[in-house]
Design an enzyme around this catalytic site. Structure first.
Site, PDB file in Angstrom:
ATOM      1  N   HIS A 232       0.829  -1.198  -0.036  1.00  0.00           N
ATOM      2  CA  HIS A 232      -0.156  -0.090   0.188  1.00  0.00           C
ATOM      3  C   HIS A 232       0.829   1.248  -0.102  1.00  0.00           C
ATOM      4  CE1 HIS A 232      -3.936   2.245   0.693  1.00  0.00           C
ATOM      5  NE2 HIS A 232      -2.869   3.179   1.543  1.00  0.00           N
ATOM      6  N   CYS A 233       0.672   2.007  -0.878  1.00  0.00           N
ATOM      7  CA  CYS A 233       1.564   3.308  -1.391  1.00  0.00           C
ATOM      8  C   CYS A 233       0.745   4.612  -0.708  1.00  0.00           C
ATOM      9  CB  CYS A 233       2.111   3.362  -2.589  1.00  0.00           C
ATOM     10  SG  CYS A 233       3.139   4.952  -2.929  1.00  0.00           S
ATOM     11  N   PRO A 234       1.176   5.059   0.341  1.00  0.00           N
ATOM     12  CA  PRO A 234       0.368   6.325   0.637  1.00  0.00           C
ATOM     13  C   PRO A 234       0.522   7.666  -0.543  1.00  0.00           C
ATOM     14  CG  PRO A 234       2.381   6.272   1.994  1.00  0.00           C
ATOM     15  CD  PRO A 234       2.256   4.921   1.282  1.00  0.00           C
TER      16      PRO A 234
ATOM     17  N   ASN B  89      -2.045   6.966  -2.534  1.00  0.00           N
ATOM     18  CA  ASN B  89      -3.411   6.739  -1.812  1.00  0.00           C
ATOM     19  C   ASN B  89      -4.132   5.640  -2.209  1.00  0.00           C
ATOM     20  OD1 ASN B  89      -5.193   7.196   0.267  1.00  0.00           O
ATOM     21  ND2 ASN B  89      -6.529   8.455  -1.355  1.00  0.00           N
ATOM     22  N   ASN B  90      -3.445   4.429  -2.408  1.00  0.00           N
ATOM     23  CA  ASN B  90      -4.047   3.401  -3.096  1.00  0.00           C
ATOM     24  C   ASN B  90      -2.998   2.133  -2.758  1.00  0.00           C
ATOM     25  OD1 ASN B  90      -5.875   1.504  -4.069  1.00  0.00           O
ATOM     26  ND2 ASN B  90      -5.792   2.240  -6.070  1.00  0.00           N
TER      27      ASN B  90
END
Length: 308
Positions: free
Chosen positions: A158-160, A163-164
């Site tokens: 999950h990559c902030p 945002n996904n």
């Protein structure tokens, strides 16, 4: 479900949905399945990080265009570099949007119903897994994301900043995003180096429409940003290509999971992620773009109305 079939919870023992929950799951599935919805994760940290990403890219575009290129005496130098840099910026931001707004491969929520399990026509003794957090049947290589609150097929991480989650359906756009950010970072560093040499030769006169202190401050911040972005995105780009070629997600590598699936060859893995044989469509974030259809307004249980 016959006694020969087994269903295992991944983390803890929980039964299948009861009849009332099963009905609600079917209603939710019918409501969401009528049209392709716009995917967006309402996470405060992720939204702030995504906004900062856009802000930094637009800042770089402002410094390159208005501080370094427009004041240049060479018309073709300004035009060629301006078109190249802004084209890469558009492709990077488009890739970011596609990564953020594309369903990464979410498993239908609440599909662990008796009716659904019976429809799978399992062989005697066959084991299926249910996620106790989102009550869904977990396909092979799927993992639950605590931020998206869904199980994601071939979840990498999950990559902030986007945002996904990066998963089966949006990994291609994430790879393109890291590639284009690394490219514009290199371009920005090269332009900063050339601009600095030019300004030193003319003793900071006629090299920019801004004052020398402001010009220097803007260029130093851009160099720091470009160096940081290049380091991060280049590492992520290489990591993603390594995962694709080895048919192993980052989560599977960190957990040291033994593969129970047949690994794809390198070219097969690349084709499955980027789609089809090698072509210019591989590097286009606009390939396969379809606008989401708006769902009609419906009345949900309890009288609340939802629309997408």
């Amino acid at each position: 479900m016959s006694s020969g079939h087994r269903l295992r919870d991944v983390e803890q023992q929980r039964p299948l949905l009861d009849p009332e929950e099963e009905t609600e799951a079917e209603v939710e599935k019918g409501f969401h399945g009528e049209a392709k919805r716009l995917w967006f994760i309402q996470d405060c940290c992720g939204m702030v990080c995504a906004f900062i990403t856009w802000l930094l890219v637009l800042y770089a575009d402002f410094v390159v265009t208005f501080v370094m290129l427009l004041p240049s005496r060479s018309f073709w130098y300004a035009v060629v570099n301006g078109v190249f840099f802004n084209s890469l910026a558009v492709l990077a931001l488009a890739s970011h949007l596609r990564t953020m707004l594309t369903d990464p491969g979410a498993v239908p929520k609440g599909n662990a119903t008796k009716k659904y399990v019976e429809s799978l026509q399992l062989k005697p003794g066959e084991v299926i897994y249910k996620c106790p957090k989102c009550c869904s049947i977990k396909p092979e290589r799927a993992h639950h994301c605590s931020i998206c609150k869904r199980c994601i097929r071939k979840m990498d991480h999950h990559c902030p900043w986007v945002n996904n989650c990066v998963g089966e359906k949006n990994q291609r756009f994430f790879v393109l995003f890291t590639m284009y950010i690394a490219m514009i970072s290199c371009h920005a560093l090269a332009l900063c180096g050339y601009q600095f040499i030019t300004c030193v030769k003319v003793q900071w006169r006629e090299c920019s429409d801004f004052s020398p202190p402001v010009t220097m401050m803007l260029m130093i911040f851009l160099c720091m940003e470009a160096l940081l972005f290049f380091t991060f995105t280049a590492v992520m780009f290489c990591t993603q290509l390594h995962s694709i070629c080895n048919d192993e997600t980052e989560i599977e590598r960190l957990k040291n999971e033994k593969p129970t699936w047949e690994r794809q060859t390198r070219w097969a893995g690349l084709r499955s992620v980027f789609g089809g044989p090698p072509s210019l469509l591989w590097v286009s974030p606009f390939a396969g773009l379809k606008l989401p259809t708006l769902l009609p307004r419906r009345t949900w249980k309890g009288g609340a109305e939802f629309s997408v």
